[in-house]
Write a protein that holds these residues in place. Structure first.
Motif, PDB file in Angstrom:
ATOM      1  N   TYR A 192       9.253  17.951 -12.513  1.00  0.00           N
ATOM      2  CA  TYR A 192      10.548  17.518 -13.117  1.00  0.00           C
ATOM      3  C   TYR A 192      11.712  18.068 -12.436  1.00  0.00           C
ATOM      4  O   TYR A 192      12.678  16.853 -12.252  1.00  0.00           O
ATOM      5  CB  TYR A 192      10.597  18.107 -14.638  1.00  0.00           C
ATOM      6  CG  TYR A 192      11.842  18.043 -15.083  1.00  0.00           C
ATOM      7  CD1 TYR A 192      12.135  16.786 -16.126  1.00  0.00           C
ATOM      8  CD2 TYR A 192      12.761  19.185 -15.309  1.00  0.00           C
ATOM      9  CE1 TYR A 192      13.526  16.500 -16.686  1.00  0.00           C
ATOM     10  CE2 TYR A 192      14.039  18.765 -15.949  1.00  0.00           C
ATOM     11  CZ  TYR A 192      14.189  17.789 -16.548  1.00  0.00           C
ATOM     12  OH  TYR A 192      15.662  17.439 -17.019  1.00  0.00           O
ATOM     13  N   LYS A 193      11.714  19.134 -11.737  1.00  0.00           N
ATOM     14  CA  LYS A 193      13.057  19.504 -11.232  1.00  0.00           C
ATOM     15  C   LYS A 193      12.848  18.580  -9.779  1.00  0.00           C
ATOM     16  O   LYS A 193      14.272  18.206  -9.559  1.00  0.00           O
ATOM     17  CB  LYS A 193      12.985  20.938 -10.663  1.00  0.00           C
ATOM     18  CG  LYS A 193      14.089  21.498 -10.001  1.00  0.00           C
ATOM     19  CD  LYS A 193      13.859  23.006  -9.564  1.00  0.00           C
ATOM     20  CE  LYS A 193      14.865  23.553  -8.854  1.00  0.00           C
ATOM     21  NZ  LYS A 193      14.608  24.971  -8.448  1.00  0.00           N
ATOM     22  N   ASP A 194      12.075  18.495  -9.255  1.00  0.00           N
ATOM     23  CA  ASP A 194      12.149  17.489  -7.988  1.00  0.00           C
ATOM     24  C   ASP A 194      12.510  16.161  -8.132  1.00  0.00           C
ATOM     25  O   ASP A 194      13.692  15.536  -7.534  1.00  0.00           O
ATOM     26  CB  ASP A 194      10.882  17.341  -7.275  1.00  0.00           C
ATOM     27  CG  ASP A 194      10.456  18.806  -6.477  1.00  0.00           C
ATOM     28  OD1 ASP A 194      11.459  19.847  -6.431  1.00  0.00           O
ATOM     29  OD2 ASP A 194       9.438  19.127  -6.087  1.00  0.00           O
ATOM     30  N   SER A 195      12.204  15.601  -9.471  1.00  0.00           N
ATOM     31  CA  SER A 195      12.396  14.274  -9.759  1.00  0.00           C
ATOM     32  C   SER A 195      13.937  14.033 -10.241  1.00  0.00           C
ATOM     33  O   SER A 195      14.893  13.241  -9.906  1.00  0.00           O
ATOM     34  CB  SER A 195      11.566  13.683 -10.614  1.00  0.00           C
ATOM     35  OG  SER A 195      10.317  13.779 -10.364  1.00  0.00           O
ATOM     36  N   SER A 196      14.575  15.076 -10.968  1.00  0.00           N
ATOM     37  CA  SER A 196      15.787  15.246 -11.615  1.00  0.00           C
ATOM     38  C   SER A 196      16.662  15.450 -10.480  1.00  0.00           C
ATOM     39  O   SER A 196      17.961  14.967 -10.522  1.00  0.00           O
ATOM     40  CB  SER A 196      15.934  16.299 -12.412  1.00  0.00           C
ATOM     41  OG  SER A 196      15.121  16.151 -13.580  1.00  0.00           O
ATOM     42  N   THR A 197      16.426  16.145  -9.477  1.00  0.00           N
ATOM     43  CA  THR A 197      17.336  16.481  -8.251  1.00  0.00           C
ATOM     44  C   THR A 197      17.394  15.535  -7.287  1.00  0.00           C
ATOM     45  O   THR A 197      18.280  15.259  -6.776  1.00  0.00           O
ATOM     46  CB  THR A 197      16.840  17.790  -7.745  1.00  0.00           C
ATOM     47  OG1 THR A 197      17.015  18.973  -8.620  1.00  0.00           O
ATOM     48  CG2 THR A 197      17.888  18.181  -6.654  1.00  0.00           C
ATOM     49  N   ASN A 198      16.209  15.123  -6.725  1.00  0.00           N
ATOM     50  CA  ASN A 198      15.878  14.175  -5.759  1.00  0.00           C
ATOM     51  C   ASN A 198      15.686  12.797  -5.818  1.00  0.00           C
ATOM     52  O   ASN A 198      15.854  11.933  -4.964  1.00  0.00           O
ATOM     53  CB  ASN A 198      15.284  14.817  -4.576  1.00  0.00           C
ATOM     54  CG  ASN A 198      15.380  16.217  -4.323  1.00  0.00           C
ATOM     55  OD1 ASN A 198      16.640  16.605  -4.002  1.00  0.00           O
ATOM     56  ND2 ASN A 198      14.229  16.938  -4.217  1.00  0.00           N
ATOM     57  N   GLY A 199      15.304  12.378  -7.040  1.00  0.00           N
ATOM     58  CA  GLY A 199      14.907  10.995  -7.342  1.00  0.00           C
ATOM     59  C   GLY A 199      13.666  10.619  -6.534  1.00  0.00           C
ATOM     60  O   GLY A 199      12.989  11.583  -6.370  1.00  0.00           O
ATOM     61  N   THR A 200      13.667   9.580  -5.852  1.00  0.00           N
ATOM     62  CA  THR A 200      12.599   9.127  -5.064  1.00  0.00           C
ATOM     63  C   THR A 200      12.939   7.963  -4.017  1.00  0.00           C
ATOM     64  O   THR A 200      14.177   7.610  -4.138  1.00  0.00           O
ATOM     65  CB  THR A 200      11.203   8.675  -6.082  1.00  0.00           C
ATOM     66  OG1 THR A 200      10.179   8.513  -5.104  1.00  0.00           O
ATOM     67  CG2 THR A 200      11.678   7.252  -6.719  1.00  0.00           C
ATOM     68  N   ALA A 201      12.262   7.590  -3.293  1.00  0.00           N
ATOM     69  CA  ALA A 201      12.294   6.374  -2.267  1.00  0.00           C
ATOM     70  C   ALA A 201      13.741   6.844  -1.639  1.00  0.00           C
ATOM     71  O   ALA A 201      14.681   6.021  -1.314  1.00  0.00           O
ATOM     72  CB  ALA A 201      12.558   5.168  -2.890  1.00  0.00           C
ATOM     73  N   ASP A 202      13.402   8.161  -0.803  1.00  0.00           N
ATOM     74  CA  ASP A 202      14.576   8.620  -0.094  1.00  0.00           C
ATOM     75  C   ASP A 202      16.007   8.638  -0.780  1.00  0.00           C
ATOM     76  O   ASP A 202      16.861   8.621  -0.104  1.00  0.00           O
ATOM     77  CB  ASP A 202      14.558   7.801   1.300  1.00  0.00           C
ATOM     78  CG  ASP A 202      13.273   7.805   2.246  1.00  0.00           C
ATOM     79  OD1 ASP A 202      12.814   8.856   2.284  1.00  0.00           O
ATOM     80  OD2 ASP A 202      13.047   6.954   2.735  1.00  0.00           O
ATOM     81  N   GLY A 203      15.968   8.964  -1.885  1.00  0.00           N
ATOM     82  CA  GLY A 203      17.196   9.278  -2.597  1.00  0.00           C
ATOM     83  C   GLY A 203      17.726   7.968  -3.308  1.00  0.00           C
ATOM     84  O   GLY A 203      18.856   7.928  -3.863  1.00  0.00           O
TER      85      GLY A 203
END
Length: 341
Positions: A233-244
């Motif tokens: 959850y933290k990683d997704s909320s902070t960084n999103g995905t697909a190189d941001g």
């Protein structure tokens, strides 16, 4: 997060409305034997002892039949044949696994299709008139020391495997509590144990992915699996995905089969076996939509996704938790990617 997928291999039905007496019977041979004609002792005691929904010998035959048909279905990737011996949450997951076989390496495809047997079986048989299901604790010939808890229920007048949960590597499944007659107790899934009834645990876990544990998830004990979900959850909320360039969010969904099973354990707790489901939405950020698009992975493409601004993945899962008045500990989970759009 892309939850890890598990093979169909040796990988719920209406919930019981009352407490249930359950016999636990161990057969040393995979297919049972002449000494396993019943679950209630010798003939002199049979009149007084509760009768099971089926005998241990009959349960062994059901599992033997499942092994034979599942091995044949796996080899041919025959979903219809698999459906003659599986149902519920397990079948919803395993049908998708057949679709995804082509995305695996040749080595993994061969391993998936190879036959297996269940070993060191222990049969957990409810009292006649209190349930339609029985359970089996066993190890699989292709997973070594891992132990599983399997539930077979009557679906369309035949016993089918509807739920299987595997213990973590090297971990033993909790021991069921046995009374003086060697019977175990199936707990009404609606019974609250501490902060949770067994059906609540799956939604509490999904809350970790959806909100970071802002709601029910905050009441789960901090096991490794819970910590991993919070990190996701933290990683997704902070960084999103697909190189941001895209966001990633999770949304709790009703599982394919909402049925839950629960047993009293020898230490006084409750073993809960429950389904899970969520969608994962990957959305291209608005600033990139005129010049970029999301490209589905091989797995997403196999499940139907196409290039675009949004990809929605659906995951079905199942888990195991140990509940006590003071803690709810999720001890095992497995997932299957079942759809992508």
């Amino acid at each position: 997060m892309t939850p890890s997928s598990y093979r169909t291999r040796p990988w719920t039905n209406p919930a019981l409305g009352m407490a249930t007496a359950v016999a636990v019977v161990t057969l040393t041979a995979c297919g049972g034997g002449a000494s396993a004609d019943g679950a209630n002792g010798d003939a002199s005691a049979s009149a007084a002892a509760p009768q099971g929904v089926l005998t241990a010998k009959a349960a062994a035959s059901v599992v033997d039949h499942y092994e034979k048909v599942n091995n044949k279905a796996n080899a041919a990737l025959d979903k219809e044949l698999l459906g003659t011996v599986e149902a519920g949450q397990l079948y919803a997951m395993d049908k998708a696994s057949y679709t995804l076989i082509a995305t695996l390496s040749k080595k993994d495809q061969k391993a998936y299709r190879s036959p297996f047997t269940y070993q060191d079986r222990r049969y957990v048989i409810p009292a006649k008139g209190t349930a339609t299901w029985f359970a089996v604790q066993a190890k699989s010939s292709d997973t070594g020391h891992n132990s599983s808890f399997m539930v077979f229920d009557k679906v369309d007048s035949a016993y089918k495997l509807v739920l299987t949960v595997w213990a973590e590597d090297g971990e033993a499944l909790p021991e069921p509590a046995l009374d003086k007659n060697g019977l175990a107790e199936a707990v009404n899934p609606g019974t609250k144990v501490g902060k949770f009834a067994p059906p609540d645990v799956g939604a509490a876990y999904e809350d970790l992915l959806e909100t970071g544990g802002a709601k029910a998830g905050k009441n789960l004990a901090s096991t490794t699996l819970v910590k991993q979900a919070l990190k996701t959850y933290k990683d997704s909320s902070t960084n999103g995905t697909a190189d941001g360039i895209a966001t990633k969010k999770f949304f709790t969904k009703p599982p394919a089969d909402p049925s839950v099973y629960a047993l009293r354990t020898a230490d006084g707790g409750v073993l809960a076996l429950f389904p899970l489901a969520h969608t994962q939405e990957i959305l291209l950020k608005e600033a990139y939509r005129s010049s970029r698009s999301l490209v589905p992975s091989e797995e997403q493409s196999a499940l139907g996704a196409a290039r675009g601004d949004l990809i929605t993945d659906r995951f079905e899962g199942k888990g195991m938790a140990e509940l006590t008045p003071t803690a709810a500990r999720i001890t095992a989970l497995d997932w299957q990617h079942v759809d992508s759009r």
